[in-house]
Design a protein around this motif. Structure first.
Motif, mmCIF file in Angstrom:
data_model
loop_
_atom_site.group_PDB
_atom_site.id
_atom_site.type_symbol
_atom_site.label_atom_id
_atom_site.label_comp_id
_atom_site.label_asym_id
_atom_site.label_seq_id
_atom_site.Cartn_x
_atom_site.Cartn_y
_atom_site.Cartn_z
ATOM 1 N N VAL A 1 0.820 -1.213 0.000
ATOM 2 C CA VAL A 1 0.000 0.000 0.000
ATOM 3 C C VAL A 1 0.858 1.269 0.000
ATOM 4 O O VAL A 1 0.781 2.089 -0.917
ATOM 5 N N SER A 2 1.688 1.437 1.026
ATOM 6 C CA SER A 2 2.412 2.703 1.167
ATOM 7 C C SER A 2 3.643 2.790 0.270
ATOM 8 O O SER A 2 4.056 3.880 -0.106
ATOM 9 N N GLY A 3 4.257 1.647 -0.052
ATOM 10 C CA GLY A 3 5.481 1.651 -0.851
ATOM 11 C C GLY A 3 6.714 2.054 -0.082
ATOM 12 O O GLY A 3 7.768 2.312 -0.678
ATOM 13 N N CYS A 4 6.638 2.101 1.259
ATOM 14 C CA CYS A 4 7.815 2.450 2.053
ATOM 15 C C CYS A 4 8.848 1.335 2.057
ATOM 16 O O CYS A 4 10.001 1.576 2.424
ATOM 17 N N SER A 5 8.437 0.131 1.689
ATOM 18 C CA SER A 5 9.380 -0.988 1.616
ATOM 19 C C SER A 5 9.380 -1.527 0.193
ATOM 20 O O SER A 5 8.354 -1.538 -0.493
ATOM 21 N N ASP A 6 10.526 -2.008 -0.246
ATOM 22 C CA ASP A 6 10.675 -2.479 -1.626
ATOM 23 C C ASP A 6 10.663 -3.996 -1.745
ATOM 24 O O ASP A 6 10.439 -4.533 -2.825
ATOM 25 N N HIS A 7 10.930 -4.691 -0.641
ATOM 26 C CA HIS A 7 10.990 -6.149 -0.666
ATOM 27 C C HIS A 7 10.292 -6.691 0.567
ATOM 28 O O HIS A 7 10.431 -6.149 1.669
ATOM 29 N N PHE A 8 9.555 -7.777 0.382
ATOM 30 C CA PHE A 8 8.812 -8.443 1.454
ATOM 31 C C PHE A 8 9.483 -9.780 1.729
ATOM 32 O O PHE A 8 9.730 -10.567 0.810
ATOM 33 N N ALA A 9 9.815 -10.041 2.984
ATOM 34 C CA ALA A 9 10.473 -11.298 3.361
ATOM 35 C C ALA A 9 9.653 -11.982 4.439
ATOM 36 O O ALA A 9 9.125 -11.325 5.350
ATOM 37 N N VAL A 10 9.552 -13.291 4.359
ATOM 38 C CA VAL A 10 8.754 -14.045 5.334
ATOM 39 C C VAL A 10 9.580 -14.449 6.544
ATOM 40 O O VAL A 10 9.025 -14.899 7.552
ATOM 41 N N SER A 11 10.899 -14.312 6.468
ATOM 42 C CA SER A 11 11.759 -14.679 7.592
ATOM 43 C C SER A 11 13.003 -13.793 7.575
ATOM 44 O O SER A 11 13.322 -13.169 6.551
ATOM 45 N N GLU A 12 13.702 -13.772 8.701
ATOM 46 C CA GLU A 12 14.930 -12.985 8.765
ATOM 47 C C GLU A 12 15.984 -13.544 7.822
ATOM 48 O O GLU A 12 16.723 -12.790 7.180
ATOM 49 N N GLU A 13 16.091 -14.861 7.727
ATOM 50 C CA GLU A 13 17.074 -15.468 6.834
ATOM 51 C C GLU A 13 16.852 -15.032 5.393
ATOM 52 O O GLU A 13 17.792 -14.690 4.670
ATOM 53 N N GLU A 14 15.585 -15.005 4.983
ATOM 54 C CA GLU A 14 15.268 -14.574 3.615
ATOM 55 C C GLU A 14 15.587 -13.092 3.420
ATOM 56 O O GLU A 14 16.056 -12.683 2.351
ATOM 57 N N ALA A 15 15.386 -12.293 4.459
ATOM 58 C CA ALA A 15 15.655 -10.851 4.352
ATOM 59 C C ALA A 15 17.143 -10.579 4.130
ATOM 60 O O ALA A 15 17.513 -9.758 3.279
ATOM 61 N N TYR A 16 18.003 -11.281 4.859
ATOM 62 C CA TYR A 16 19.436 -11.018 4.715
ATOM 63 C C TYR A 16 19.971 -11.583 3.398
ATOM 64 O O TYR A 16 20.894 -11.014 2.809
#
Length: 659
Positions: free
Chosen positions: A353-368
């Motif tokens: 909705v807001s576009g403040c984030s560019d990537h969505f991760a389901v876990s911390e491991e996936e985020a890094y």
């Protein structure tokens, strides 16, 4: 070697009209059209030349044709009529060697003289006294470091990892960085502050590699005060951003912040170098072409929400990361409405909705893993690997513990001419203990010269006693040489306590000359545009510390040994009694008795505030390092500073802005 000037003449066209160049085959066909015998029909010029000169290489043919004539004779004969048009202007010049583009580190340093780093037996007692003191301060340093590594304590870590289902900050760094050691900055910051202990200032900062690229990381530790930002935390983050800007290093923010600690808002909000400067720096760095990426791995409230929003790319973690200026409790207080953190500012809201984030991760491991992929798209190339096989020092770095001075009186002389232990320390830092000293017999209270650290060429400036007039002039000369040649400078600082004021006209004149020479060296150090690293190996006192590139003169990195002392004056040279004036004997005795409690209090406070631990907890440096690790840290810093030479990203008039 040939001079390049005659070779340039080969590209000049001779006077007069010249037909356009045509392929050899077309020229031969036109020249011999209709005259080709039957035996040569269907054969190209290449076939004919191969058959004619079978078994003879072009080199052999040229040698036979121009036997006894050098290339210089041929060029002179060919361009005899062009004297004055290029060749004639350079005919009188001596041959020149082309400048090599190879890295300086590959040049062989093995011709530098080898230092004698042996400790004379007569000074063994001072060595052993220094060794005992080093072991004591290193023990205290290790205890403080273990305390800091536990963050907010065992209970806070259990609550963070088990109840909140988050990873501890050091585990996050393990997943983000390449599997190698990283350089942590100011780990003892925030201890024994007036408002209490804030271990590691509530955030970890340092420099490590991601996909081979050196990066600055700023990682919130939510186990310390719930991630609340204290004044020392702001100062630590600003220092990390300053290092990133100076060395053009990618910045990675791992954000898990509870916002500012409101009771200390007057030390966090209003001034130029308070919290708002972090966001200002983010915009400036983006315009400079320095990438910034962020991971939202916890609550980001109030000012903490701007950090990932102003980053160029950010990742938010589902069910863990949230972004809002005011959390659910404030919404409840203001409107009476109950709202969940996910609905107010969760990962799906900001990704969809807001576009403040560019990537969505389901876990911390996936985020890094996503952040590592983002880094690989930045067009940043790692520092090219070089076949460095530097020689180790001839003397053990463990012996530096006995050379780290307890105080200035325990600084080891190595020669009867009052030379101190700078050369002994250098023999345990530079490759092969080899050092090319500059102006060795002049200004002997300062050591200057060139050496290599892990293959990197550096200019070294090391205190060898009181910074006298001739030593300061020598230092000014050497610093300017390094600036002109583009050689990084390493300062090893062990400044002498400030001398007493002049007691005669001749002393006053010598004092004035010393001040002028030190002012000259200060100017040279301040204006040198090469990278500078300062290591305080002993005392850091008074104006001499400025001349030796103290914190005020903005070295790229500044580290302390655990035995270091940082103060305006040395506590052992603190004046014992205020000036007596015209007091009588009884009045003077009474004044001394009254001054003793005040004097004792001032001395004890000065002693406490001049320790390396007090300095590092207030971020007057970039951290304490062990003497035996100094060579490794210097080599890391030199490689980090070298990376910007290989970046091709250009600055832009505006930062990247989320629309």
């Amino acid at each position: 070697m040939w001079s390049p000037a005659p070779l340039c003449a080969l590209g000049r066209r001779r006077p007069g009209p010249c037909p356009p160049l045509q392929p050899l085959t077309r020229l031969l066909q036109r020249e011999y059209r209709g005259q080709t015998p039957r035996e040569y029909q269907g054969q190209t010029p290449t076939h004919l030349l191969q058959r004619e000169y079978r078994g003879q290489t072009p080199t052999r043919l040229l040698q036979r044709e121009y036997r006894g004539q050098t290339p210089t004779h041929l060029l002179q004969r060919e361009y005899r009529g062009l004297l004055g048009q290029g060749w004639g202007r350079t005919l009188h010049l001596p041959p020149r060697r082309f400048v090599s583009n190879k890295p300086k580190s590959k040049r062989n340093p093995k011709t530098f003289p080898v230092l004698d780093g042996r400790v004379p037996a007569v000074y063994q007692h001072a060595f052993e006294e220094n060794l005992r003191n080093s072991k004591a301060v290193i023990k205290r340093y290790s205890e403080l470091l273990e305390r800091v590594k536990k963050g907010g304590g065992e209970n806070a870590i259990l609550r963070h990892t088990q109840r909140n289902k988050k990873l501890f900050v050091r585990e996050r760094l393990r997943l983000l960085l390449d599997h190698e050691d990283f350089l942590e900055l100011s780990p003892l910051a925030g201890l024994d502050m007036p408002y209490g202990d804030v271990p590691a200032a509530g955030c970890l900062t340092g420099i490590g590699r991601i996909c081979g690229v050196w990066c600055v990381f700023i990682a919130s530790d939510a186990t310390v005060k719930g991630g609340t930002i204290y004044p020392i935390g702001v100062k630590k983050q600003l220092r990390a951003q300053e290092i990133a800007m100076e060395n053009r290093l990618l910045s990675v923010h791992i954000v898990d912040s509870g916002g500012a600690f409101l009771p200390l808002q007057s030390e966090l909000f209003p001034d130029k170098l308070h919290g708002g400067r972090i966001f200002y720096n983010e915009a400036i760095m983006s315009a400079m072409g320095i990438p910034q990426v962020a991971v939202v791995c916890g609550s980001c409230v109030a000012g903490g929400a701007y950090v990932p929003t102003m980053a160029e790319e950010s990742v938010i973690i589902d069910q863990i990361g949230t972004l809002f200026l005011a959390g659910p409790p404030l919404v409840k207080a203001a409107t009476g409405e109950d709202v969940s953190p996910e609905d107010l500012g969760g990962a799906r809201l900001h990704s969809q909705v807001s576009g403040c984030s560019d990537h969505f991760a389901v876990s911390e491991e996936e985020a890094y893993e996503c952040i590592r992929n983002v880094v690989s798209t930045l067009n940043f190339e790692p520092v090219p690997g070089e076949d460095r096989e530097p020689d180790s020092p001839l003397y053990s770095p463990e012996e530096l513990l006995g050379l780290a001075p307890l105080d200035y009186s325990c600084t080891l002389p190595v020669k009867l001419s009052s030379l101190y232990n700078s050369l002994q320390i250098l023999s345990r830092l530079v490759d092969g203990s080899r050092f090319q000293e500059f102006k060795a017999p002049y200004g002997t209270t300062l050591v200057t010269g060139f050496g290599h650290v892990e293959g990197h060429l550096v200019g070294i400036v090391a205190n060898n006693g009181e910074l006298a007039h001739d030593a300061a002039l020598k230092g000014s000369h050497f610093v300017q040489l390094c600036g002109q040649r583009g050689i990084p400078i390493l300062f090893l600082q062990n400044t002498a306590p400030q001398p007493a004021g002049p007691a005669s006209i001749s002393q006053a004149e010598a004092h004035s000359n010393r001040l002028k020479a030190q002012a000259s060296m200060m100017a040279a150090v301040a204006c040198a545009t090469v990278p500078k690293i300062t290591i305080v190996i002993g005392g850091c006192f008074g104006s001499d510390s400025y001349v030796m590139c103290g914190r005020s003169f903005s070295p790229n990195f500044l580290f302390l040994w655990p035995n270091a002392r940082v103060a305006l004056v040395d506590s052992q040279h603190f004046p014992t009694v205020p000036p007596a004036g015209d007091w009588t004997g009884e009045e003077l005795e009474l004044k001394q008795l009254k001054a003793k409690p005040v004097q004792f209090s001032a001395l004890s406070r000065l002693e406490e505030e001049s320790s390396a631990f007090y300095s590092s907890s207030r971020l007057w440096d970039d951290g304490i390092i062990l003497p035996q690790d100094t060579r490794k840290v210097i080599a890391q810093c030199l490689e980090i500073m070298e990376q910007k030479k290989f970046q091709t990203v250009l600055s832009h008039p505006h930062p990247i802005i989320r629309m």
